[in-house]
Scaffold this active site. Structure first.
Site, PDB file in Angstrom:
ATOM      1  N   PRO A  10       0.785  -1.227   0.000  1.00  0.00           N
ATOM      2  CG  PRO A  10      -0.167  -1.166   2.108  1.00  0.00           C
ATOM      3  CD  PRO A  10       0.497  -2.095   1.145  1.00  0.00           C
ATOM      4  CG  ASN A  11      -0.164   4.246   1.392  1.00  0.00           C
ATOM      5  OD1 ASN A  11      -1.167   4.766   0.940  1.00  0.00           O
ATOM      6  ND2 ASN A  11      -0.132   3.677   2.582  1.00  0.00           N
ATOM      7  NE  ARG A  18       4.140   6.510   1.586  1.00  0.00           N
ATOM      8  CZ  ARG A  18       4.380   5.262   1.935  1.00  0.00           C
ATOM      9  NH1 ARG A  18       4.771   4.376   1.040  1.00  0.00           N
ATOM     10  NH2 ARG A  18       4.258   4.891   3.181  1.00  0.00           N
ATOM     11  CE1 TYR A  23       9.076   5.085   2.288  1.00  0.00           C
ATOM     12  CE2 TYR A  23       7.539   6.902   2.599  1.00  0.00           C
ATOM     13  CZ  TYR A  23       8.075   5.698   3.017  1.00  0.00           C
ATOM     14  OH  TYR A  23       7.601   5.092   4.169  1.00  0.00           O
ATOM     15  CG  ASN A  74       8.495  -1.960  -0.143  1.00  0.00           C
ATOM     16  OD1 ASN A  74       8.012  -2.094   0.988  1.00  0.00           O
ATOM     17  ND2 ASN A  74       9.100  -0.848  -0.530  1.00  0.00           N
ATOM     18  CB  ALA A  77       1.908   0.058   6.310  1.00  0.00           C
ATOM     19  CG  HIS A  80       5.767  -2.153  10.007  1.00  0.00           C
ATOM     20  ND1 HIS A  80       7.114  -2.429   9.984  1.00  0.00           N
ATOM     21  CD2 HIS A  80       5.581  -1.124   9.118  1.00  0.00           C
ATOM     22  CE1 HIS A  80       7.720  -1.602   9.139  1.00  0.00           C
ATOM     23  NE2 HIS A  80       6.812  -0.804   8.595  1.00  0.00           N
ATOM     24  CG  ASP A  87       0.419 -17.234   8.283  1.00  0.00           C
ATOM     25  OD1 ASP A  87       1.504 -17.282   8.880  1.00  0.00           O
ATOM     26  OD2 ASP A  87      -0.690 -17.261   8.876  1.00  0.00           O
ATOM     27  CD  GLU A  98      11.026  -7.486   5.172  1.00  0.00           C
ATOM     28  OE1 GLU A  98      11.182  -8.629   5.655  1.00  0.00           O
ATOM     29  OE2 GLU A  98      10.828  -6.469   5.873  1.00  0.00           O
ATOM     30  CG  HIS A 100      11.598  -2.209   3.926  1.00  0.00           C
ATOM     31  ND1 HIS A 100      10.218  -2.151   3.976  1.00  0.00           N
ATOM     32  CD2 HIS A 100      11.946  -3.375   4.506  1.00  0.00           C
ATOM     33  CE1 HIS A 100       9.765  -3.244   4.562  1.00  0.00           C
ATOM     34  NE2 HIS A 100      10.788  -4.007   4.893  1.00  0.00           N
ATOM     35  CB  SER A 102      12.815   4.452   4.379  1.00  0.00           C
ATOM     36  OG  SER A 102      11.858   3.556   4.947  1.00  0.00           O
ATOM     37  NE  ARG A 107      10.490   6.145   8.002  1.00  0.00           N
ATOM     38  CZ  ARG A 107       9.504   5.916   7.125  1.00  0.00           C
ATOM     39  NH1 ARG A 107       9.640   4.945   6.228  1.00  0.00           N
ATOM     40  NH2 ARG A 107       8.415   6.664   7.141  1.00  0.00           N
ATOM     41  NE  ARG A 111       7.496   4.415   9.523  1.00  0.00           N
ATOM     42  CZ  ARG A 111       6.391   4.483   8.767  1.00  0.00           C
ATOM     43  NH1 ARG A 111       6.072   3.501   7.965  1.00  0.00           N
ATOM     44  NH2 ARG A 111       5.605   5.565   8.798  1.00  0.00           N
TER      45      ARG A 111
HETATM   46  C1  DQA Z   1       8.561   1.040   3.409  1.00  0.00           C
HETATM   47  C2  DQA Z   1       8.721   1.256   4.916  1.00  0.00           C
HETATM   48  C3  DQA Z   1       7.402   1.023   5.643  1.00  0.00           C
HETATM   49  O1  DQA Z   1       7.571   1.251   7.034  1.00  0.00           O
HETATM   50  C4  DQA Z   1       6.333   1.965   5.130  1.00  0.00           C
HETATM   51  O2  DQA Z   1       5.107   1.672   5.742  1.00  0.00           O
HETATM   52  C5  DQA Z   1       6.212   1.947   3.650  1.00  0.00           C
HETATM   53  C6  DQA Z   1       7.435   1.885   2.838  1.00  0.00           C
HETATM   54  C7  DQA Z   1       9.836   1.405   2.630  1.00  0.00           C
HETATM   55  O3  DQA Z   1       9.932   0.990   1.473  1.00  0.00           O
HETATM   56  O4  DQA Z   1      10.701   2.105   3.149  1.00  0.00           O
HETATM   57  O5  DQA Z   1       5.133   2.073   3.104  1.00  0.00           O
HETATM   58  O6  DQA Z   1       8.280  -0.333   3.183  1.00  0.00           O
END
Ligand code: DQA
Length: 145
Positions: A10-11, A18, A23, A74, A77, A80, A87, A98, A100, A102, A107, A111
């Site tokens: 998401p996002n 954003r 980011y 990625n 959110a 977390h 699963d 995995e 990220h 950031s 942070r 997170r």
């Molecule tokens: C993220 C880090 C997460 O904590 C955050 O919720 C994101 C982006 C990152 O790519 O740094 O949406 O996964």
């Protein structure tokens, strides 16, 4: 060419606008293009997707497991708190890295926990969009299991 899925939660479709201080200013389209180009140069056919839906992300992980396709994930959110996503990731039949943009550990405290890391092949965080490219390098080099 080997298939690789690059899945985003998401996002992340809002990249570019954003929180650019965290980011960066590259858009999701820029990210997708970089992943496809970087992968192609390493013999990988990269399919980059983004969804704000936990259910859709889980379905994509099921499809990847059924097809033995490596995944760069990625979870955003969901990282977390989504035990459902964990699963689904645990059912992987190929490497799952995995990533990220950031460094979540630098942070807010919420997170600092990833429920995904324990079932991932590895984790790459804090290198901006290069986190994805480093993950593709690891898959191309068969460095991830
Ligand atoms: C993220 C880090 C997460 O904590 C955050 O919720 C994101 C982006 C990152 O790519 O740094 O949406 O996964």
């Amino acid at each position: 060419m080997r298939d690789v899925l690059v899945l985003n939660g998401p996002n992340l479709g809002r990249l570019g606008t954003r929180e650019p201080d965290i980011y960066g200013s590259a858009t999701f389209a820029d990210l997708a293009e970089q992943c496809v180009t970087h992968g192609a140069e390493r013999g990988l056919r990269v399919d980059v997707r983004q969804t704000d839906s936990e259910a859709e992300l889980i379905r994509w992980l099921h499809d990847a497991a059924d097809a033995n396709v490596p995944v760069v994930l990625n979870p955003a959110a969901f990282t977390h708190y989504s035990y459902a996503l964990r699963d689904a990731a645990a059912m992987r039949t190929a490497p799952l890295i995995e990533v990220h943009i950031s460094n979540p550990h630098a942070r807010e405290e919420f997170r600092h926990t990833s429920v995904i890391s324990g079932v991932a092949s590895g984790v790459i965080a804090g290198f901006g969009l290069d986190s994805y490219l480093l993950a593709l390098d690891a898959i191309a080099a068969d460095a991830a299991t």
